[in-house]
Design a protein around this motif. Structure first.
Motif, PDB file in Angstrom:
ATOM      1  N   PHE A 143       0.837  -1.192   0.000  1.00 15.78           N
ATOM      2  CA  PHE A 143       0.000   0.000   0.000  1.00 15.78           C
ATOM      3  C   PHE A 143       0.876   1.248   0.000  1.00 15.78           C
ATOM      4  O   PHE A 143       0.647   2.180  -0.742  1.00 15.78           O
ATOM      5  CB  PHE A 143      -0.903   0.051   1.242  1.00 15.78           C
ATOM      6  CG  PHE A 143      -2.126  -0.790   1.143  1.00 15.78           C
ATOM      7  CD1 PHE A 143      -2.996  -0.675   0.075  1.00 15.78           C
ATOM      8  CD2 PHE A 143      -2.420  -1.696   2.136  1.00 15.78           C
ATOM      9  CE1 PHE A 143      -4.141  -1.452   0.000  1.00 15.78           C
ATOM     10  CE2 PHE A 143      -3.557  -2.467   2.069  1.00 15.78           C
ATOM     11  CZ  PHE A 143      -4.419  -2.349   1.005  1.00 15.78           C
ATOM     12  N   CYS A 180       0.737   3.673  -3.858  1.00 11.54           N
ATOM     13  CA  CYS A 180      -0.405   4.570  -3.886  1.00 11.54           C
ATOM     14  C   CYS A 180       0.020   5.986  -4.210  1.00 11.54           C
ATOM     15  O   CYS A 180       1.162   6.347  -4.090  1.00 11.54           O
ATOM     16  CB  CYS A 180      -1.081   4.552  -2.517  1.00 11.54           C
ATOM     17  SG  CYS A 180      -1.586   2.904  -2.030  1.00 11.54           S
ATOM     18  N   ARG A 222      -3.083   4.752   1.412  1.00 14.38           N
ATOM     19  CA  ARG A 222      -3.692   4.887   0.082  1.00 14.38           C
ATOM     20  C   ARG A 222      -3.423   6.252  -0.542  1.00 14.38           C
ATOM     21  O   ARG A 222      -3.503   6.404  -1.756  1.00 14.38           O
ATOM     22  CB  ARG A 222      -5.185   4.611   0.163  1.00 14.38           C
ATOM     23  CG  ARG A 222      -5.480   3.160   0.445  1.00 14.38           C
ATOM     24  CD  ARG A 222      -6.979   2.881   0.473  1.00 14.38           C
ATOM     25  NE  ARG A 222      -7.210   1.567   1.025  1.00 14.38           N
ATOM     26  CZ  ARG A 222      -7.550   1.325   2.289  1.00 14.38           C
ATOM     27  NH1 ARG A 222      -7.736   2.310   3.140  1.00 14.38           N
ATOM     28  NH2 ARG A 222      -7.718   0.099   2.715  1.00 14.38           N
ATOM     29  N   GLY A 223      -3.091   7.239   0.273  1.00 15.46           N
ATOM     30  CA  GLY A 223      -2.832   8.572  -0.237  1.00 15.46           C
ATOM     31  C   GLY A 223      -1.361   8.923  -0.346  1.00 15.46           C
ATOM     32  O   GLY A 223      -1.022  10.057  -0.646  1.00 15.46           O
ATOM     33  N   ALA A 241      -3.548   1.903   6.992  1.00 13.11           N
ATOM     34  CA  ALA A 241      -3.918   1.432   5.654  1.00 13.11           C
ATOM     35  C   ALA A 241      -4.655   2.528   4.892  1.00 13.11           C
ATOM     36  O   ALA A 241      -4.385   2.760   3.710  1.00 13.11           O
ATOM     37  CB  ALA A 241      -4.776   0.178   5.752  1.00 13.11           C
ATOM     38  N   ARG A 242      -5.557   3.222   5.563  1.00 13.03           N
ATOM     39  CA  ARG A 242      -6.287   4.318   4.934  1.00 13.03           C
ATOM     40  C   ARG A 242      -5.322   5.424   4.510  1.00 13.03           C
ATOM     41  O   ARG A 242      -5.376   5.903   3.382  1.00 13.03           O
ATOM     42  CB  ARG A 242      -7.346   4.870   5.901  1.00 13.03           C
ATOM     43  CG  ARG A 242      -8.156   6.027   5.323  1.00 13.03           C
ATOM     44  CD  ARG A 242      -8.910   6.793   6.395  1.00 13.03           C
ATOM     45  NE  ARG A 242      -8.084   7.301   7.475  1.00 13.03           N
ATOM     46  CZ  ARG A 242      -7.292   8.372   7.405  1.00 13.03           C
ATOM     47  NH1 ARG A 242      -7.183   9.052   6.297  1.00 13.03           N
ATOM     48  NH2 ARG A 242      -6.584   8.767   8.459  1.00 13.03           N
ATOM     49  N   ARG A 243      -4.420   5.800   5.405  1.00  7.82           N
ATOM     50  CA  ARG A 243      -3.453   6.853   5.097  1.00  7.82           C
ATOM     51  C   ARG A 243      -2.520   6.437   3.974  1.00  7.82           C
ATOM     52  O   ARG A 243      -2.133   7.260   3.138  1.00  7.82           O
ATOM     53  CB  ARG A 243      -2.638   7.182   6.355  1.00  7.82           C
ATOM     54  CG  ARG A 243      -3.447   7.879   7.414  1.00  7.82           C
ATOM     55  CD  ARG A 243      -2.739   7.983   8.767  1.00  7.82           C
ATOM     56  NE  ARG A 243      -1.334   8.285   8.647  1.00  7.82           N
ATOM     57  CZ  ARG A 243      -0.397   7.778   9.463  1.00  7.82           C
ATOM     58  NH1 ARG A 243      -0.717   6.947  10.441  1.00  7.82           N
ATOM     59  NH2 ARG A 243       0.862   8.110   9.303  1.00  7.82           N
TER      60      ARG A 243
END
Length: 130
Positions: free
Chosen positions: A14, A18, A74-75, A70-72
Motif C-alpha cells: 500500500f 499509492c 492509500r494517499g 492502511a487508509r493513510r
C-alpha cells in the motif's frame, strides 16, 4: 507469524504503490511498524485470564490504528528508488525483530487454550485491517 508477515507485506505494498498527498511512505511505515511492536508487547503481556481480558481493548485500539495506517497509505505517493530500498530494509528488520516475538507469544498462547479462547476473537480477521 504468517499472518503478521502478510500484514507487513500488504502494508508495504500500500505504502509503495499509492498516490496522493499528506503522509510520507516513511511516516506510514514507521507508524505501522510501531503498531506491530505494540501488538507484540500486548500479546507478550497475556499470561492469565485477567491479562487476556485486559488485552482485548488494547488489541482493538492497535487494530484501529492499523486500519488508519492502511487508509493513510492509500494517499501516499510512491517513494523514489532509494527510499523504497530503505523501506524494504526496514521491513526486513521488523520481520526479523518483531515477528519472532509475535510468533513466540502466539505459540505460548496456543498452548493455553483458555487464554487463546479469550483473545482469538479480537485477533480474527486482522489481516483484513490493511
Amino acid at each position: 507469524m504468517k499472518t503478521m508477515m502478510m500484514m507487513l507485506a500488504l502494508a508495504f505494498s500500500f505504502v509503495s504503490g499509492c498516490s496522493g498527498a499528506g503522509d510520507t511512505a516513511q511516516r506510514v511505515f514507521a507508524d505501522m511498524s510501531a503498531n506491530m511492536r505494540e501488538m507484540s508487547a500486548i500479546l507478550a503481556s497475556v499470561t492469565d485470564e485477567a491479562s487476556a481480558r485486559a488485552a482485548l481493548p488494547k488489541i482493538d485500539a492497535v487494530r484501529a490504528k492499523m486500519r488508519d495506517c492502511a487508509r493513510r497509505a492509500r494517499g501516499v505517493p510512491r517513494p523514489d528508488a532509494a527510499t523504497e530500498q530503505a523501506l524494504n530494509a526496514a521491513m526486513l528488520a521488523v520481520q526479523r525483530d518483531v515477528m519472532p516475538a509475535i510468533a513466540a507469544a502466539k505459540q505460548r498462547l496456543a498452548a493455553q487454550p483458555e487464554l487463546m479462547a479469550i483473545i482469538a476473537p479480537a485477533l480474527q480477521g486482522m489481516e483484513n485491517d490493511l
